[in-house]
Design a protein around this motif. Structure first.
Motif, short mmCIF file in Angstrom:
data_model
loop_
_atom_site.label_atom_id
_atom_site.label_comp_id
_atom_site.label_asym_id
_atom_site.label_seq_id
_atom_site.Cartn_x
_atom_site.Cartn_y
_atom_site.Cartn_z
N ALA A 1 0.85 -1.19 0.00
CA ALA A 1 0.00 0.00 0.00
C ALA A 1 0.89 1.25 0.00
N PRO A 2 0.30 2.43 -0.31
CA PRO A 2 1.09 3.67 -0.32
C PRO A 2 1.91 3.89 0.95
N LEU A 3 1.31 3.61 2.13
CA LEU A 3 2.05 3.81 3.38
C LEU A 3 3.22 2.83 3.49
N ASP A 4 3.05 1.62 2.95
CA ASP A 4 4.16 0.66 2.93
C ASP A 4 5.32 1.20 2.11
N TRP A 5 4.99 1.74 0.93
CA TRP A 5 6.04 2.29 0.04
C TRP A 5 6.74 3.47 0.69
N ILE A 6 5.96 4.32 1.39
CA ILE A 6 6.56 5.47 2.06
C ILE A 6 7.51 5.00 3.17
N GLY A 7 7.06 4.04 3.99
CA GLY A 7 7.90 3.51 5.05
C GLY A 7 9.16 2.86 4.51
N ALA A 8 9.00 2.07 3.43
CA ALA A 8 10.16 1.41 2.83
C ALA A 8 11.13 2.44 2.25
N ALA A 9 10.59 3.48 1.61
CA ALA A 9 11.44 4.51 1.02
C ALA A 9 12.23 5.27 2.09
N LEU A 10 11.58 5.55 3.22
CA LEU A 10 12.27 6.25 4.31
C LEU A 10 13.42 5.41 4.86
#
Length: 306
Positions: free
Chosen positions: A277-286
């Protein structure tokens, strides 16, 4: 060295051969979680047992490499043996915990959180140097904390099992940090291949004992996934990284690490229907950005965990 044997240079003085080895090593490591799952479904062995076979099958080849490269083990004193033995014990605990976590969370999460030692190990350096982290390193740790919280929060929303898997992978990253500390001591006297070979051998017996305690099936019905795990993760992946890290700056190493979660996410989506999900991608990117940021040029490179 003959002129034809010199690695050809690419950008910023990084050789094409070394960069290709670094990239290939990270891609090989990204397939590790897939082989762990296949070991359970096809070979019908437990996750800790698959970690045992990963080391047991790779150990003879690593010993052979120490001879081929001329980096022979030589005499090992009691202090060195203790450091390597302790490192092997922590490596066994790391692999066993990580393999347990892989079966309970997404492949991308397992890859990211299992490599959290890339962020935790520099803290050991700060303690040894008795120095505060720089502004960039402090920012990296903050970003990683936020990213990790997002991933763990998303896993909790999906299921309790996913959250347990994420926590196991995070614990594996912490255990791998202790392995790196022990190996860092051993590297003061031994070259890279002997250290990798000896620490691999030292982790075999503890993993066998752990698997027995957990009541796992150890002898496989088929060898394919276990051979793939040993070759991809312990031999090809780690081997290419050992070579590349002598020729590639830490920042480039950190950037190349970003291929691991991307490849793992693609495998998880293609084979298991795992989506982020978008929040997963944001967390992974951080977390990924933090792992690049924390690798300042003066720091010793930390090999991706698994």
């Amino acid at each position: 060295m003959h002129r034809s044997d010199r690695p050809r240079k690419s950008f910023e003085g990084v050789s094409t051969l070394a960069f290709a080895a670094l990239l290939a090593g990270n891609i090989a490591l990204a397939f590790g979680p897939l082989f762990v799952r296949l070991a359970e479904t096809d070979s019908h062995v437990g996750p800790v047992a698959s970690a045992f076979w990963r080391l047991a099958l790779a150990a003879p080849l690593l010993l052979l490499l120490t001879r081929v490269t001329g980096q022979r083990v030589g005499r090992v004193g009691w202090a060195m043996a203790a450091a390597i033995g302790l490192g092997g014990l922590f490596f066994a605990a790391d692999l066993g915990t990580w393999h347990l976590g892989i079966l309970k969370t997404k492949l991308a999460n397992a890859t990211l959180l299992g490599n959290s030692a890339s962020l935790i190990f520099p803290l050991y350096g700060f303690l040894v140097a008795r120095a505060w982290p720089s502004l960039g390193q402090g920012l990296a740790l903050l970003l990683a904390t936020i990213g990790g919280a997002l991933l763990l929060g998303r896993s909790y929303e999906l299921s309790h099992e996913n959250l347990v898997g994420d926590l196991l992978c995070l614990l594996a990253g912490i255990l791998y940090t202790f392995y790196l500390i022990a190996i860092d001591r051993a590297r003061a006297s031994l070259q890279a291949w002997p250290v990798l070979a000896l620490s691999t051998i030292a982790g075999i017996l503890p993993l066998c004992v752990f698997a027995r305690i957990l009541g796992e099936t150890i002898w496989p019905e088929t060898w394919g996934p276990l051979i793939g795990l040993a070759l991809c993760s312990q031999l090809i992946g780690q081997g290419l990284l050992v070579y590349a890290m002598g020729h590639v700056p830490p920042l480039v190493t950190g950037l190349a690490f970003l291929t691991q979660p991307v490849v793992a996410a693609a495998i998880g989506w293609g084979m298991y229907g795992e989506t982020l999900a978008p929040l997963d991608w944001i967390g992974a990117a951080l977390i990924a950005f933090a792992m690049v940021l924390v690798r300042r040029p003066a720091a010793s490179p930390v090999p991706p965990a698994d």
